[in-house]
Design a protein around this motif. Structure first.
Motif, PDB file in Angstrom:
ATOM      1  N   LYS A  52      12.250 -45.962  -1.082  1.00 45.19           N
ATOM      2  CA  LYS A  52      12.896 -46.271   0.419  1.00 45.19           C
ATOM      3  C   LYS A  52      14.277 -46.538   0.318  1.00 45.19           C
ATOM      4  O   LYS A  52      15.238 -46.087   1.148  1.00 45.19           O
ATOM      5  N   ALA A  77       3.320 -35.397   0.053  1.00 43.22           N
ATOM      6  CA  ALA A  77       2.727 -36.878   0.115  1.00 43.22           C
ATOM      7  C   ALA A  77       1.423 -36.816   0.013  1.00 43.22           C
ATOM      8  O   ALA A  77       0.499 -35.906  -0.540  1.00 43.22           O
ATOM      9  N   VAL A  95       6.229 -43.301  12.003  1.00 41.37           N
ATOM     10  CA  VAL A  95       6.118 -43.930  10.560  1.00 41.37           C
ATOM     11  C   VAL A  95       6.191 -45.530  10.617  1.00 41.37           C
ATOM     12  O   VAL A  95       6.789 -46.020  11.257  1.00 41.37           O
ATOM     13  N   GLN A  97       6.464 -48.571   7.711  1.00 45.26           N
ATOM     14  CA  GLN A  97       6.551 -49.237   6.251  1.00 45.26           C
ATOM     15  C   GLN A  97       5.432 -50.131   6.037  1.00 45.26           C
ATOM     16  O   GLN A  97       5.579 -51.234   6.182  1.00 45.26           O
ATOM     17  N   SER A 169       4.871 -45.316   4.735  1.00 45.78           N
ATOM     18  CA  SER A 169       5.806 -45.375   3.655  1.00 45.78           C
ATOM     19  C   SER A 169       5.796 -46.633   2.928  1.00 45.78           C
ATOM     20  O   SER A 169       5.596 -47.538   3.637  1.00 45.78           O
ATOM     21  N   GLU A 193       3.523 -41.986   1.843  1.00 41.02           N
ATOM     22  CA  GLU A 193       4.519 -41.489   1.002  1.00 41.02           C
ATOM     23  C   GLU A 193       5.795 -42.560   0.727  1.00 41.02           C
ATOM     24  O   GLU A 193       5.297 -43.596   1.085  1.00 41.02           O
ATOM     25  N   GLU A 195       9.349 -42.716   1.224  1.00 41.14           N
ATOM     26  CA  GLU A 195      10.647 -42.399   1.603  1.00 41.14           C
ATOM     27  C   GLU A 195      10.910 -42.510   3.290  1.00 41.14           C
ATOM     28  O   GLU A 195      11.876 -42.910   3.812  1.00 41.14           O
ATOM     29  N   ARG A 214       5.372 -33.347   5.833  1.00 35.64           N
ATOM     30  CA  ARG A 214       4.763 -33.807   4.578  1.00 35.64           C
ATOM     31  C   ARG A 214       3.419 -32.914   4.095  1.00 35.64           C
ATOM     32  O   ARG A 214       2.462 -33.012   5.206  1.00 35.64           O
TER      33      ARG A 214
END
Length: 260
Positions: A52, A77, A95, A97, A169, A193, A195, A214
């Motif tokens: 990241k 991914a 998305v 994190q 992520s 994944e 990023e 992805r």
């Protein structure tokens, strides 16, 4: 205004770089940024490296120094949804994190990156793709079919599926069945994944649209490292094929307002 294109690893970058024309490289930080044209569209291509922080750095340079809009992450991914297979493609509509948050009683409560519930609480979790951009992407891919995967990738006559949904992520390579099942169950992730969540956070700060594409190189379980090495090159090509299909609609955008 150029489209910013980010890949994480050489296998992903190679497919795009060999298609670029009129290349002009510029070195910044740890990365080579290559301006050029892809299928007649102005782009700036960069390989971020994994993780990241690396991807946030590159996304910041694309937005601030090169003025890119939108910023697209294209690559591979691990799959989380058991209905997906190696070679299928997930395009994020949101998305998260998954490794950011509060650890309490030996468990992580996933929370918005950069926030803690009792210090700077926020109702938001993750970042959503701009609705107008997502609608154009869905429409553009409605009649698009990826070629069948090779036998080596377990394909045969089966064409790769294209799904829209949650991408997670985190700064770990996932090689664990129980964690894969938990992330899918608790957060609804289709793919994981290292990023995309950071790219979305940076793009949001600059009020720049973003997209994460992805292709699944592995299924994030106990065989993921072997699947990745066997399939990464072929499935990365599928992500690039979708990116090229989307180029004509990526810059048709309405005025964007921050989603807070």
């Amino acid at each position: 205004m150029a489209i910013g294109l980010i890949c994480a690893i050489p296998e992903e970058l190679a497919h795009l770089r060999e298609l670029l024309l009129d290349m002009v490289p510029v070195r910044a930080a740890h990365t080579e940024f290559v301006s050029g044209t892809l299928d007649g569209f102005d782009v700036v291509l960069a390989s971020s490296g994994m993780g990241k922080v690396n991807s946030a750095l590159v996304a910041t340079v694309l937005a601030d120094r090169f003025g890119c809009s939108p910023i697209i992450f294209s690559g591979v991914a691990g799959g989380l949804d058991p209905d997906l297979a190696v070679g299928d493609v997930v395009i994020a509509d949101r998305v998260i994190q998954h490794d950011a948050g509060l650890i309490e009683n030996d468990r992580l409560q996933t929370y918005q990156a950069g926030h803690v519930p009792f210090i700077n609480p926020v109702d938001r979790l993750g970042y959503h793709v701009d609705e107008d951009l997502l609608a154009r992407v869905v429409d553009r891919l409605a009649d698009f079919t990826l070629p069948a995967l090779s036998e080596a990738a377990g394909g045969g006559n089966r064409s790769a599926a294209i799904r829209f949904g949650m991408v997670l992520s985190g700064d770990q390579y996932l090689h664990c069945e129980s964690t894969r099942e938990r992330l899918h169950r608790d957060l609804g992730g289709l793919a994981v994944e290292m990023e995309g969540g950071a790219v979305a956070q940076v793009a949001d700060a600059f009020a720049v649209p973003w997209l994460v594409i992805r292709a699944l190189s592995d299924l994030a379980g106990q065989d993921s490292r072997f699947d990745f090495l066997a399939f990464v090159d072929e499935v990365a090509a599928a992500s690039v094929a979708i990116l090229r299909r989307l180029l004509p609609v990526l810059q048709e955008r309405r005025q964007r307002t921050a989603d807070y």
